[in-house]
Design a protein around this motif. Sequence first.
Motif, PDB file in Angstrom:
ATOM      1  N   TRP A 134       9.501 -10.801  -0.915  1.00 20.33           N
ATOM      2  CA  TRP A 134      10.618 -11.593  -0.402  1.00 20.33           C
ATOM      3  C   TRP A 134      11.630 -11.887  -1.507  1.00 20.33           C
ATOM      4  O   TRP A 134      12.830 -11.725  -1.316  1.00 20.33           O
ATOM      5  N   LEU A 135      11.150 -12.292  -2.670  1.00 27.68           N
ATOM      6  CA  LEU A 135      12.041 -12.610  -3.782  1.00 27.68           C
ATOM      7  C   LEU A 135      12.826 -11.376  -4.212  1.00 27.68           C
ATOM      8  O   LEU A 135      14.026 -11.460  -4.505  1.00 27.68           O
ATOM      9  N   HIS A 136      12.165 -10.220  -4.229  1.00 23.29           N
ATOM     10  CA  HIS A 136      12.871  -8.977  -4.585  1.00 23.29           C
ATOM     11  C   HIS A 136      13.972  -8.671  -3.583  1.00 23.29           C
ATOM     12  O   HIS A 136      15.082  -8.268  -3.972  1.00 23.29           O
ATOM     13  N   SER A 137      13.696  -8.895  -2.298  1.00 25.53           N
ATOM     14  CA  SER A 137      14.704  -8.608  -1.273  1.00 25.53           C
ATOM     15  C   SER A 137      15.906  -9.526  -1.403  1.00 25.53           C
ATOM     16  O   SER A 137      16.995  -9.202  -0.928  1.00 25.53           O
ATOM     17  N   MET A 138      15.712 -10.684  -2.034  1.00 27.17           N
ATOM     18  CA  MET A 138      16.795 -11.650  -2.236  1.00 27.17           C
ATOM     19  C   MET A 138      17.375 -11.549  -3.646  1.00 27.17           C
ATOM     20  O   MET A 138      17.893 -12.525  -4.200  1.00 27.17           O
ATOM     21  N   ALA A 139      17.282 -10.362  -4.230  1.00 25.75           N
ATOM     22  CA  ALA A 139      17.873 -10.060  -5.541  1.00 25.75           C
ATOM     23  C   ALA A 139      17.288 -10.923  -6.659  1.00 25.75           C
ATOM     24  O   ALA A 139      17.941 -11.165  -7.671  1.00 25.75           O
ATOM     25  N   GLY A 140      16.071 -11.418  -6.474  1.00 31.11           N
ATOM     26  CA  GLY A 140      15.393 -12.158  -7.527  1.00 31.11           C
ATOM     27  C   GLY A 140      15.881 -13.577  -7.739  1.00 31.11           C
ATOM     28  O   GLY A 140      15.516 -14.215  -8.731  1.00 31.11           O
ATOM     29  N   ARG A 141      16.688 -14.093  -6.823  1.00 29.94           N
ATOM     30  CA  ARG A 141      17.223 -15.450  -6.980  1.00 29.94           C
ATOM     31  C   ARG A 141      16.214 -16.483  -6.509  1.00 29.94           C
ATOM     32  O   ARG A 141      15.867 -16.530  -5.339  1.00 29.94           O
ATOM     33  N   GLY A 171       0.829  -1.196   0.000  1.00 30.05           N
ATOM     34  CA  GLY A 171       0.000   0.000   0.000  1.00 30.05           C
ATOM     35  C   GLY A 171       0.862   1.243   0.000  1.00 30.05           C
ATOM     36  O   GLY A 171       1.819   1.359  -0.762  1.00 30.05           O
ATOM     37  N   ASP A 172       0.563   2.183   0.904  1.00 30.44           N
ATOM     38  CA  ASP A 172       1.333   3.422   0.928  1.00 30.44           C
ATOM     39  C   ASP A 172       2.408   3.356   1.996  1.00 30.44           C
ATOM     40  O   ASP A 172       2.551   2.387   2.715  1.00 30.44           O
ATOM     41  N   ASP A 173       3.173   4.469   2.073  1.00 27.12           N
ATOM     42  CA  ASP A 173       4.327   4.503   2.978  1.00 27.12           C
ATOM     43  C   ASP A 173       3.909   4.433   4.441  1.00 27.12           C
ATOM     44  O   ASP A 173       4.531   3.762   5.244  1.00 27.12           O
ATOM     45  N   ASP A 174       2.853   5.167   4.788  1.00 27.04           N
ATOM     46  CA  ASP A 174       2.390   5.158   6.167  1.00 27.04           C
ATOM     47  C   ASP A 174       1.529   3.929   6.403  1.00 27.04           C
ATOM     48  O   ASP A 174       0.626   3.621   5.624  1.00 27.04           O
ATOM     49  N   TYR A 175       1.777   3.221   7.505  1.00 23.83           N
ATOM     50  CA  TYR A 175       1.077   1.967   7.762  1.00 23.83           C
ATOM     51  C   TYR A 175      -0.428   2.186   7.875  1.00 23.83           C
ATOM     52  O   TYR A 175      -0.901   3.042   8.620  1.00 23.83           O
ATOM     53  N   SER A 176      -1.170   1.426   7.077  1.00 23.19           N
ATOM     54  CA  SER A 176      -2.621   1.562   7.103  1.00 23.19           C
ATOM     55  C   SER A 176      -3.298   0.195   7.121  1.00 23.19           C
ATOM     56  O   SER A 176      -4.390   0.032   6.594  1.00 23.19           O
ATOM     57  N   GLY A 177      -2.631  -0.790   7.702  1.00 22.81           N
ATOM     58  CA  GLY A 177      -3.244  -2.093   7.837  1.00 22.81           C
ATOM     59  C   GLY A 177      -2.896  -3.079   6.752  1.00 22.81           C
ATOM     60  O   GLY A 177      -3.533  -4.122   6.643  1.00 22.81           O
ATOM     61  N   GLY A 178      -1.880  -2.799   5.947  1.00 25.99           N
ATOM     62  CA  GLY A 178      -1.492  -3.714   4.881  1.00 25.99           C
ATOM     63  C   GLY A 178      -0.477  -4.738   5.358  1.00 25.99           C
ATOM     64  O   GLY A 178      -0.010  -4.710   6.499  1.00 25.99           O
ATOM     65  N   ASN A 179      -0.129  -5.669   4.471  1.00 22.29           N
ATOM     66  CA  ASN A 179       0.875  -6.683   4.779  1.00 22.29           C
ATOM     67  C   ASN A 179       2.251  -6.041   4.940  1.00 22.29           C
ATOM     68  O   ASN A 179       2.559  -5.026   4.298  1.00 22.29           O
ATOM     69  N   ILE A 180       3.081  -6.650   5.776  1.00 22.36           N
ATOM     70  CA  ILE A 180       4.425  -6.136   6.050  1.00 22.36           C
ATOM     71  C   ILE A 180       5.433  -7.265   5.861  1.00 22.36           C
ATOM     72  O   ILE A 180       5.181  -8.402   6.253  1.00 22.36           O
ATOM     73  N   PHE A 181       6.570  -6.933   5.258  1.00 23.26           N
ATOM     74  CA  PHE A 181       7.652  -7.908   5.118  1.00 23.26           C
ATOM     75  C   PHE A 181       8.964  -7.246   5.520  1.00 23.26           C
ATOM     76  O   PHE A 181       9.169  -6.053   5.272  1.00 23.26           O
ATOM     77  N   TRP A 182       9.880  -8.033   6.130  1.00 25.09           N
ATOM     78  CA  TRP A 182      11.208  -7.503   6.427  1.00 25.09           C
ATOM     79  C   TRP A 182      12.254  -8.612   6.434  1.00 25.09           C
ATOM     80  O   TRP A 182      11.958  -9.772   6.661  1.00 25.09           O
ATOM     81  N   SER A 216      -2.508 -11.443  -1.234  1.00 24.48           N
ATOM     82  CA  SER A 216      -1.595 -11.181  -0.116  1.00 24.48           C
ATOM     83  C   SER A 216      -0.384 -12.092  -0.177  1.00 24.48           C
ATOM     84  O   SER A 216       0.756 -11.652  -0.002  1.00 24.48           O
ATOM     85  N   PHE A 217      -0.620 -13.387  -0.429  1.00 22.38           N
ATOM     86  CA  PHE A 217       0.504 -14.319  -0.502  1.00 22.38           C
ATOM     87  C   PHE A 217       1.376 -14.050  -1.727  1.00 22.38           C
ATOM     88  O   PHE A 217       2.601 -14.208  -1.671  1.00 22.38           O
ATOM     89  N   ILE A 218       0.760 -13.633  -2.817  1.00 24.50           N
ATOM     90  CA  ILE A 218       1.547 -13.267  -3.999  1.00 24.50           C
ATOM     91  C   ILE A 218       2.433 -12.076  -3.679  1.00 24.50           C
ATOM     92  O   ILE A 218       3.627 -12.051  -4.022  1.00 24.50           O
ATOM     93  N   TRP A 219       1.879 -11.083  -2.991  1.00 25.64           N
ATOM     94  CA  TRP A 219       2.665  -9.888  -2.648  1.00 25.64           C
ATOM     95  C   TRP A 219       3.839 -10.258  -1.728  1.00 25.64           C
ATOM     96  O   TRP A 219       4.969  -9.813  -1.927  1.00 25.64           O
ATOM     97  N   VAL A 220       3.561 -11.077  -0.713  1.00 25.75           N
ATOM     98  CA  VAL A 220       4.619 -11.460   0.229  1.00 25.75           C
ATOM     99  C   VAL A 220       5.728 -12.220  -0.488  1.00 25.75           C
ATOM    100  O   VAL A 220       6.923 -11.942  -0.301  1.00 25.75           O
ATOM    101  N   LEU A 221       5.371 -13.186  -1.343  1.00 23.16           N
ATOM    102  CA  LEU A 221       6.379 -13.963  -2.071  1.00 23.16           C
ATOM    103  C   LEU A 221       7.171 -13.086  -3.039  1.00 23.16           C
ATOM    104  O   LEU A 221       8.397 -13.211  -3.136  1.00 23.16           O
TER     105      LEU A 221
END
Length: 548
Positions: free
Chosen positions: A113-120, A36-47, A105-110
């Motif tokens: 996550w894949l983007h954070s791992m340089a697409g590998r 969603g947007d930069d300010d948390y508004s109830g969306g999924n979070i990944f780190w 939601s699961f598509i977004w999380v996956l």
Amino acid sequence: MSSGRERALGVGGQHVLDYLKRMQAENPAFFYAVEGDDDYSGGNIFWADATARMNYTHFGDAVTFDTTYRTNRHRVPFASFTGLNHHGQPVLFGCALIVNDLESSFIWVLQTWLHSMAGRHPVSITTDPDGVIQVAVSQVLPGTRHRFCKWGIFRDTQDKLADLYQSHPTFEFEFKRCINEAETIDEFEASWESLLQRYYITDKEWLQSIYSAREQWVPLFMRDTFFGDLGLAERSEGLNTFFDGYVNASTTIQMLIKQCEKAVANWHEKELKADYDTTNTSPVLKTPSPMEKQAARLFTRRIFMKFQEELVETLANPATKIEDSGAVSTYRVAKYGEERKAHTVSFNSFEMKANCSCQMFEYTGIICRHILAVFRAENVLTLPSQYILKRWTRNAKIGSMTDENAPEPTNPRESLTVRYNNLRQEAIKYVEDGAKSIYIYNVAMDALQEAAKKVAVLKNKGPGAALDGNLANGGSKEFHASGENHMLTFQSVDEKKKKIRELTAALESTNQRCEVYRTNLLAILKDMEDQKLKLSVKVQNARLSLKE
């Protein structure tokens, strides 16, 4: 199918987001994203922190996506990506808070996550058996082998067939034996059909559905793919081994971050201990084989013990040649008295390659007793290089941090992350080596101080002195992902200088702590030796008393 129900995070969501922002400010390689947007508004979070991203470059071939919170009624919708390190211990690749069970939601999380791992992409991924997750995995990771957690299938079967489990206590044992012990497809099919007939359950819809999906969860059908399991049977405790004992159904979102940090610290400590045991102690060899000595030198302790077990078993599993066609020979390998369970091994003497019908090497990365028996028969004295998986060796975390087939970073953020991870990994190795003795420590400190002077000279010359063109045009870029948008902010030269000073101070502090740890460890080891000596004297005195 899942209901798509929402799980409100409340003010706790903002608490998590504040923590993530603080962590990224402290460490440029820390990654987080909010849907969603930069300010948390109830969306999924990944780190994912820098260590998780670095670990993935070494051990990201087999991944587990744990969504246990959905079946165990956790208060917090906490999911994690994990794998196994070179000691076979759980290692973290990232965390997520998933506010609903929607496919999107699961598509977004996956994807995040894949983007954070340089697409590998990983070789394999294990998840709970779920149709929504299955669709998400097939879309985001189409080339990755997807396995359903066997423990999840057993759990759901017990729930769906509760009456049968209660009226026929032997069913569970026979059901699991059918799944775990089948050596061939024909054997599995016959055992499955016998099970259905014996308990009059041929019309059970649930059993029909899991049978249709057998190639995604029955071990027999998964052996041709690497999952890293240290045995052909999946771990019985399920998926959540990394956070077991730290995150459970009663954990609140306010407690979550602290509990996650405790779990990370716990497994980091266990990895350090395993590293120490591997490096500073020698295993007991059980054979005069040069191959065993080679394996003891190359593998971590736990992996060597598994290899040694297979090697010793070759003494009871002779190899009999049944076909010879030039460079390729075929062997039949069976344990004495169990010829019915024989395995077939083909051996190419020209390429020094062997393939076994058990497919243990393909599944676990550890060579099986059947191939080792053929090596004995063919007088192969040392392990060919293709049977030494680097991810199971002592040097698993040494070398290039990026996969040789992975694309090079194309933006300043990714190149910064790579540089940061490379420096961090080299610094860790430097600290570990430098703390081994006071002499090495002094040499290491002198070299570090000299290097710090050179860095300071380049730093004072300004951005123009940097070799990276990205730095020459205004400094490194910092961002965190928010959905598909990337917030870019620029660090000033003063901020960079401050960061370098902080990192230098942190490294010096780490050096000092390592020396303290080394001193304490030596004192503990000395105390252990003293205790062993005292115990030995007591045992001797007791023996003398008995003789008298």
